[in-house]
Design a protein around this motif. Structure first.
Motif, PDB file in Angstrom:
ATOM      1  N   ASP A  31       0.812  -1.219   0.000  1.00  0.00           N
ATOM      2  CA  ASP A  31       0.000   0.000   0.000  1.00  0.00           C
ATOM      3  C   ASP A  31       0.842   1.264   0.000  1.00  0.00           C
ATOM      4  OD1 ASP A  31      -2.665  -1.302   0.366  1.00  0.00           O
ATOM      5  OD2 ASP A  31      -1.715  -1.992   2.217  1.00  0.00           O
ATOM      6  N   GLU A  32       2.054   1.168   0.572  1.00  0.00           N
ATOM      7  CA  GLU A  32       2.861   2.367   0.743  1.00  0.00           C
ATOM      8  C   GLU A  32       4.346   2.007   0.724  1.00  0.00           C
ATOM      9  OE1 GLU A  32       1.345   5.187   3.691  1.00  0.00           O
ATOM     10  OE2 GLU A  32       3.322   5.157   4.606  1.00  0.00           O
ATOM     11  N   TYR A  33       5.133   2.916   0.151  1.00  0.00           N
ATOM     12  CA  TYR A  33       6.589   2.796   0.137  1.00  0.00           C
ATOM     13  C   TYR A  33       7.158   4.011   0.848  1.00  0.00           C
ATOM     14  CZ  TYR A  33       5.821  -0.556  -3.647  1.00  0.00           C
ATOM     15  OH  TYR A  33       5.399  -1.621  -4.408  1.00  0.00           O
ATOM     16  N   ARG A  34       8.074   3.770   1.774  1.00  0.00           N
ATOM     17  CA  ARG A  34       8.821   4.854   2.415  1.00  0.00           C
ATOM     18  C   ARG A  34      10.285   4.594   2.092  1.00  0.00           C
ATOM     19  NH1 ARG A  34       5.687   6.184   8.099  1.00  0.00           N
ATOM     20  NH2 ARG A  34       3.603   5.985   7.201  1.00  0.00           N
ATOM     21  N   LEU A  35      10.823   5.431   1.235  1.00  0.00           N
ATOM     22  CA  LEU A  35      12.161   5.228   0.708  1.00  0.00           C
ATOM     23  C   LEU A  35      13.090   6.316   1.204  1.00  0.00           C
ATOM     24  CD1 LEU A  35      11.095   4.454  -2.971  1.00  0.00           C
ATOM     25  CD2 LEU A  35      11.394   2.845  -1.071  1.00  0.00           C
ATOM     26  N   LEU A  36      14.155   5.914   1.869  1.00  0.00           N
ATOM     27  CA  LEU A  36      15.170   6.849   2.324  1.00  0.00           C
ATOM     28  C   LEU A  36      16.271   6.830   1.264  1.00  0.00           C
ATOM     29  CD1 LEU A  36      15.393   8.710   4.737  1.00  0.00           C
ATOM     30  CD2 LEU A  36      16.701   6.953   5.912  1.00  0.00           C
ATOM     31  N   VAL A  37      16.302   7.879   0.446  1.00  0.00           N
ATOM     32  CA  VAL A  37      17.161   7.939  -0.735  1.00  0.00           C
ATOM     33  C   VAL A  37      18.461   8.673  -0.402  1.00  0.00           C
ATOM     34  CG1 VAL A  37      17.310   8.637  -3.153  1.00  0.00           C
ATOM     35  CG2 VAL A  37      15.088   7.982  -2.182  1.00  0.00           C
ATOM     36  N   PHE A  38      19.574   7.973  -0.613  1.00  0.00           N
ATOM     37  CA  PHE A  38      20.896   8.511  -0.308  1.00  0.00           C
ATOM     38  C   PHE A  38      21.573   9.038  -1.572  1.00  0.00           C
ATOM     39  CE2 PHE A  38      19.856   6.022   3.293  1.00  0.00           C
ATOM     40  CZ  PHE A  38      20.509   6.616   4.360  1.00  0.00           C
ATOM     41  N   PRO A  39      22.390  10.088  -1.433  1.00  0.00           N
ATOM     42  CA  PRO A  39      23.015  10.726  -2.595  1.00  0.00           C
ATOM     43  C   PRO A  39      24.240   9.951  -3.095  1.00  0.00           C
ATOM     44  CG  PRO A  39      23.685  11.860  -0.611  1.00  0.00           C
ATOM     45  CD  PRO A  39      22.705  10.802  -0.191  1.00  0.00           C
ATOM     46  N   ILE A  40      23.988   8.752  -3.552  1.00  0.00           N
ATOM     47  CA  ILE A  40      25.072   7.916  -4.067  1.00  0.00           C
ATOM     48  C   ILE A  40      24.507   7.068  -5.208  1.00  0.00           C
ATOM     49  CG2 ILE A  40      24.653   6.094  -2.360  1.00  0.00           C
ATOM     50  CD1 ILE A  40      27.708   5.609  -2.350  1.00  0.00           C
ATOM     51  N   VAL A  41      25.326   6.825  -6.211  1.00  0.00           N
ATOM     52  CA  VAL A  41      24.970   5.961  -7.344  1.00  0.00           C
ATOM     53  C   VAL A  41      25.949   4.792  -7.332  1.00  0.00           C
ATOM     54  CG1 VAL A  41      24.828   5.818  -9.861  1.00  0.00           C
ATOM     55  CG2 VAL A  41      24.070   7.901  -8.676  1.00  0.00           C
ATOM     56  N   LEU A  42      25.408   3.575  -7.259  1.00  0.00           N
ATOM     57  CA  LEU A  42      26.256   2.381  -7.198  1.00  0.00           C
ATOM     58  C   LEU A  42      26.387   1.672  -8.547  1.00  0.00           C
ATOM     59  CD1 LEU A  42      25.173   0.796  -3.797  1.00  0.00           C
ATOM     60  CD2 LEU A  42      27.099   2.307  -4.272  1.00  0.00           C
ATOM     61  N   ARG A  74      13.527  15.336   4.898  1.00  0.00           N
ATOM     62  CA  ARG A  74      14.977  15.194   4.910  1.00  0.00           C
ATOM     63  C   ARG A  74      15.417  14.478   6.174  1.00  0.00           C
ATOM     64  NH1 ARG A  74      19.412  19.575   3.167  1.00  0.00           N
ATOM     65  NH2 ARG A  74      21.203  18.264   3.616  1.00  0.00           N
ATOM     66  N   ALA A  75      16.384  13.588   6.028  1.00  0.00           N
ATOM     67  CA  ALA A  75      16.986  12.889   7.158  1.00  0.00           C
ATOM     68  C   ALA A  75      18.490  12.932   6.955  1.00  0.00           C
ATOM     69  CB  ALA A  75      16.494  11.452   7.231  1.00  0.00           C
ATOM     70  N   GLY A  76      19.127  13.930   7.526  1.00  0.00           N
ATOM     71  CA  GLY A  76      20.565  14.103   7.296  1.00  0.00           C
ATOM     72  C   GLY A  76      20.821  14.316   5.814  1.00  0.00           C
ATOM     73  N   ALA A  77      21.714  13.515   5.246  1.00  0.00           N
ATOM     74  CA  ALA A  77      22.062  13.640   3.831  1.00  0.00           C
ATOM     75  C   ALA A  77      21.044  12.967   2.915  1.00  0.00           C
ATOM     76  CB  ALA A  77      23.431  13.016   3.588  1.00  0.00           C
ATOM     77  N   ALA A  78      20.079  12.238   3.483  1.00  0.00           N
ATOM     78  CA  ALA A  78      19.112  11.477   2.688  1.00  0.00           C
ATOM     79  C   ALA A  78      17.773  12.210   2.601  1.00  0.00           C
ATOM     80  CB  ALA A  78      18.912  10.094   3.295  1.00  0.00           C
ATOM     81  N   ALA A  79      16.979  11.802   1.621  1.00  0.00           N
ATOM     82  CA  ALA A  79      15.613  12.314   1.462  1.00  0.00           C
ATOM     83  C   ALA A  79      14.634  11.175   1.706  1.00  0.00           C
ATOM     84  CB  ALA A  79      15.411  12.872   0.065  1.00  0.00           C
ATOM     85  N   LEU A  80      13.619  11.435   2.517  1.00  0.00           N
ATOM     86  CA  LEU A  80      12.565  10.440   2.759  1.00  0.00           C
ATOM     87  C   LEU A  80      11.422  10.742   1.813  1.00  0.00           C
ATOM     88  CD1 LEU A  80      11.307   8.073   4.292  1.00  0.00           C
ATOM     89  CD2 LEU A  80      10.418   9.769   5.937  1.00  0.00           C
ATOM     90  N   LEU A  81      11.140   9.794   0.927  1.00  0.00           N
ATOM     91  CA  LEU A  81      10.035   9.920  -0.013  1.00  0.00           C
ATOM     92  C   LEU A  81       8.984   8.885   0.336  1.00  0.00           C
ATOM     93  CD1 LEU A  81      12.117  10.087  -3.328  1.00  0.00           C
ATOM     94  CD2 LEU A  81      11.361  11.983  -1.888  1.00  0.00           C
ATOM     95  N   THR A  82       7.735   9.341   0.485  1.00  0.00           N
ATOM     96  CA  THR A  82       6.631   8.430   0.807  1.00  0.00           C
ATOM     97  C   THR A  82       5.667   8.412  -0.367  1.00  0.00           C
ATOM     98  OG1 THR A  82       6.848   8.952   3.157  1.00  0.00           O
ATOM     99  CG2 THR A  82       4.793   7.901   2.450  1.00  0.00           C
ATOM    100  N   TYR A  83       5.424   7.196  -0.865  1.00  0.00           N
ATOM    101  CA  TYR A  83       4.530   6.984  -2.009  1.00  0.00           C
ATOM    102  C   TYR A  83       3.426   6.018  -1.604  1.00  0.00           C
ATOM    103  CZ  TYR A  83       8.231   8.880  -4.994  1.00  0.00           C
ATOM    104  OH  TYR A  83       9.169   9.683  -5.563  1.00  0.00           O
ATOM    105  N   ARG A  84       2.232   6.251  -2.134  1.00  0.00           N
ATOM    106  CA  ARG A  84       1.091   5.332  -1.934  1.00  0.00           C
ATOM    107  C   ARG A  84       0.521   4.943  -3.286  1.00  0.00           C
ATOM    108  NH1 ARG A  84      -1.305   8.900   2.687  1.00  0.00           N
ATOM    109  NH2 ARG A  84       0.015   8.180   4.391  1.00  0.00           N
ATOM    110  N   ARG A  85      -0.165   3.782  -3.257  1.00  0.00           N
ATOM    111  CA  ARG A  85      -0.857   3.326  -4.471  1.00  0.00           C
ATOM    112  C   ARG A  85      -2.064   4.192  -4.705  1.00  0.00           C
ATOM    113  NH1 ARG A  85      -3.003  -2.229  -4.590  1.00  0.00           N
ATOM    114  NH2 ARG A  85      -3.264  -2.191  -2.389  1.00  0.00           N
TER     115      ARG A  85
END
Length: 185
Positions: free
Chosen positions: A141-152, A174-185
């Motif tokens: 139903d929902e995604y909470r993604l903590l996105v870090f500024p790095i490309v692997l 924002r959580a420090g250097a990361a961004a918290l993105l919340t998505y729902r269906r």
């Protein structure tokens, strides 16, 4: 009716594999390079879900967490330790003694999730095989993604190539250097 909430540390290019380095991959530990401001405490903003919901974990994540969380006593750790935990595994026979409030799911994952959702929210933390199975059955139903500024450039991804999903962005933080993105269906 409860929700199924998938929470993941992820890179800008969608890699979720080995954020803490526990898998010992060559590029592992990427999320923890940014310090505790990005990873400590309730960075996924679960709030009351920590009090009323349950964790839904695969075997590997459960075994990792069961060695980390029980020895901690800060407020967030206490909530993690008190939460009900459901474990999906084909190889474990018991989980009750490894981490308090843990139960091994008997039978199929889909049926178990349909039943458990009638009682509470379910949080899938890490546990990529569980997340993928639930995504395939359209149960997230929902995604909470903590996105870090790095490309692997390589590694396991939450969203598989060719997968199609339309989601609504409901929160950005924002959580420090990361961004918290919340998505729902």
């Amino acid at each position: 009716m409860g929700r199924v909430i998938v929470i993941e540390f992820t890179t800008l290019d969608g890699i979720i594999q080995d954020p803490d380095g526990s898998e010992r991959t060559p590029k592992g530990g990427w999320a923890f390079r940014y310090g505790p401001a990005a990873v400590a405490g309730d960075k996924f903003k679960l709030g009351e879900v920590l009090d009323s919901g349950a964790l839904l974990l695969g075997r590997s994540t459960f075994q990792l967490f069961s060695h980390i969380w029980p020895s901690r006593s800060d407020e967030f750790s206490s909530k993690m330790n008190a939460m009900r935990k459901y474990v999906v595994s084909r190889s474990l026979d018991r989980v009750e003694q490894q981490w308090n409030n843990s139960t091994l799911i008997e039978g199929g994952l889909t049926d178990a999730v349909h039943h458990l959702k009638t009682e509470r929210d379910l949080v899938v933390a890490g546990s990529i095989s569980v997340a993928h199975a639930l995504m395939q059955d359209d149960l997230v139903d929902e995604y909470r993604l903590l996105v870090f500024p790095i490309v692997l450039g390589e590694g396991a991804r939450l969203f598989k190539p060719g997968q199609y999903s339309e989601l609504e962005l409901v929160n950005v933080g924002r959580a420090g250097a990361a961004a918290l993105l919340t998505y729902r269906r």
